[in-house]
Design an enzyme around this catalytic site. Structure first.
Site, PDB file in Angstrom:
ATOM      1  N   SER A 198       0.835  -1.198   0.000  1.00  0.00           N
ATOM      2  CA  SER A 198       0.000   0.000   0.000  1.00  0.00           C
ATOM      3  C   SER A 198       0.876   1.257   0.000  1.00  0.00           C
ATOM      4  O   SER A 198       1.679   1.445  -0.900  1.00  0.00           O
ATOM      5  CB  SER A 198      -0.956  -0.050   1.195  1.00  0.00           C
ATOM      6  OG  SER A 198      -1.971   0.915   1.092  1.00  0.00           O
ATOM      7  N   ASP A 286      -9.555  -5.517  -4.556  1.00  0.00           N
ATOM      8  CA  ASP A 286      -8.991  -4.464  -3.716  1.00  0.00           C
ATOM      9  C   ASP A 286      -9.924  -3.258  -3.767  1.00  0.00           C
ATOM     10  O   ASP A 286     -10.063  -2.609  -4.800  1.00  0.00           O
ATOM     11  CB  ASP A 286      -7.597  -4.073  -4.219  1.00  0.00           C
ATOM     12  CG  ASP A 286      -6.853  -3.148  -3.261  1.00  0.00           C
ATOM     13  OD1 ASP A 286      -7.521  -2.373  -2.549  1.00  0.00           O
ATOM     14  OD2 ASP A 286      -5.612  -3.191  -3.232  1.00  0.00           O
ATOM     15  N   HIS A 324      -7.478  -5.753  -0.044  1.00  0.00           N
ATOM     16  CA  HIS A 324      -6.321  -4.859  -0.006  1.00  0.00           C
ATOM     17  C   HIS A 324      -5.209  -5.348   0.918  1.00  0.00           C
ATOM     18  O   HIS A 324      -4.032  -5.126   0.646  1.00  0.00           O
ATOM     19  CB  HIS A 324      -6.775  -3.472   0.446  1.00  0.00           C
ATOM     20  CG  HIS A 324      -5.692  -2.438   0.444  1.00  0.00           C
ATOM     21  ND1 HIS A 324      -5.084  -1.995  -0.714  1.00  0.00           N
ATOM     22  CD2 HIS A 324      -5.088  -1.765   1.463  1.00  0.00           C
ATOM     23  CE1 HIS A 324      -4.169  -1.085  -0.414  1.00  0.00           C
ATOM     24  NE2 HIS A 324      -4.147  -0.936   0.900  1.00  0.00           N
TER      25      HIS A 324
END
Length: 344
Positions: A198, A286, A324
């Site tokens: 991320s 995601d 995610h």
């Protein structure tokens, strides 16, 4: 107006109750509208507010965890602290390969440092925003890759967890390169990988590029899990900004303010100059950073790399439910990574 049986008017309690609430409801709605309209202008005037939303380092979950004692949550792991520059000390967890688990029992930090030279590859794990290295999905990553015989050094950047200092993009790069130097001095000829997740994907490419351009050194590989192209594109796509995308001046007031806060995280520019093996991982489901950002980053890298075999994109189907944060929960992940890196 209802009548009672004796022909006397009765009050309409539901009506009165609703009418009494109307002014309060109207006031609440006006307050919410005022807040909604004010936020973009406040961000433009005070870009430092935006850094709070991007870094979320004040959300130090999980709470009530002693980061100095990882053994309460993980096997074969010690906590250590590294001075990355004057006044800044960062916290790190070091998990040794599972094959050395029995040997690691009861050993001190010095043994763990010496173990880095045992020829097993070393992952410098760069987590996303919010929380500390003790977040559950980060612990799962350490378990998964440790069991696959990697050393994992999980870093809490400055301002996160029990690390001192304040978060900045340039400061993150300083922290990562200080850890890289520390690990390189102890790992001999072992491979060292930057693995970003991320927000950490932008940190990983920043560090890899600086290492290559300023020192002429290539990290052995970069793995980007749930990445984005740059922080501006990320902000334009995350769910949090959805309510403002149709707001007049959204780009000027919010997206352009990221640069005023010195936040760029230009992975799209970084991958065009990198030469090390680059693996990009993204899940179809995601909901935070949509997979088209990962695809776009891959296309940019694939176009720029002379050796196309050094760049790979792995898509994780929606049916796996990895979203995610949970790619590290996929039991096939270590094999996929080792196959790309030509490791046994």
């Amino acid at each position: 107006i209802p009548w009672n049986g004796g022909g006397v008017l009765t009050s309409c309690f539901p009506c009165r109750s609703w009418l009494s609430w109307c002014p309060r409801l109207r006031t609440l709605l006006l307050d919410l509208l005022l807040i909604y309209l004010s936020v973009p202008f406040l961000i433009r005037l005070f870009p430092v507010l935006l850094t709070k939303f991007v870094f979320l380092n004040f959300l130090s979950f999980p709470y009530f965890v002693d980061l100095r004692r990882p053994e309460l949550l993980l096997n074969n792991t010690v906590s250590l602290y590294l001075d990355t520059e004057p006044g800044v000390t960062v916290g790190i967890w070091h998990t040794v390969p599972g094959s050395r688990g029995a040997e690691a029992q009861g050993k001190d930090q010095r043994w763990y440092e010496e173990a880095l030279g045992d020829a097993h590859p070393v992952i410098i794990y760069l987590h996303g925003n919010g929380g500390s290295r003790a977040a559950s999905h980060r612990i799962q990553f350490l378990k998964t890759m440790g069991a696959a015989d990697f050393h994992v050094l999980a870093l809490d950047y400055r301002g996160y967890g029990d690390s001192s200092g304040h978060p900045t993009e340039s400061g993150f790069t300083t922290d990562v390169l200080a850890l890289y130097d520390w690990a390189k001095a102890r790992s001999g000829n072992s491979s060292i990988l930057f693995w970003g997740h991320s927000l950490g994907t932008g940190i990983a490419t920043n560090a890899a590029r600086k290492l290559q351009e300023e020192r002429g050194v290539q990290v052995d590989a970069v793995v980007l899990e749930s990445p984005y192209t740059n922080i501006r594109d990320a902000a334009a796509n995350i769910p949090l900004t959805k309510i403002y995308r149709q707001f007049p001046g959204f780009e000027y007031l919010i997206l352009d303010s990221l640069a005023l806060g010195n936040m760029f995280f230009h992975s799209d520019e970084n991958v065009k100059v990198l030469a090390c093996p680059l693996l990009i991982l993204h899940a179809e489901d995601d909901a935070v950073l949509p997979p088209h950002l990962g695809h776009k980053l891959f296309e940019m890298a694939h176009s720029a790399y002379k050796d196309k075999t050094k760049v790979k994109f792995i898509n994780f189907p929606k049916k796996l439910g990895l979203g995610h944060d949970y790619i590290s929960f996929n039991p096939e992940l270590p094999a996929l990574v080792k196959d790309f890196l030509n490791m046994k």
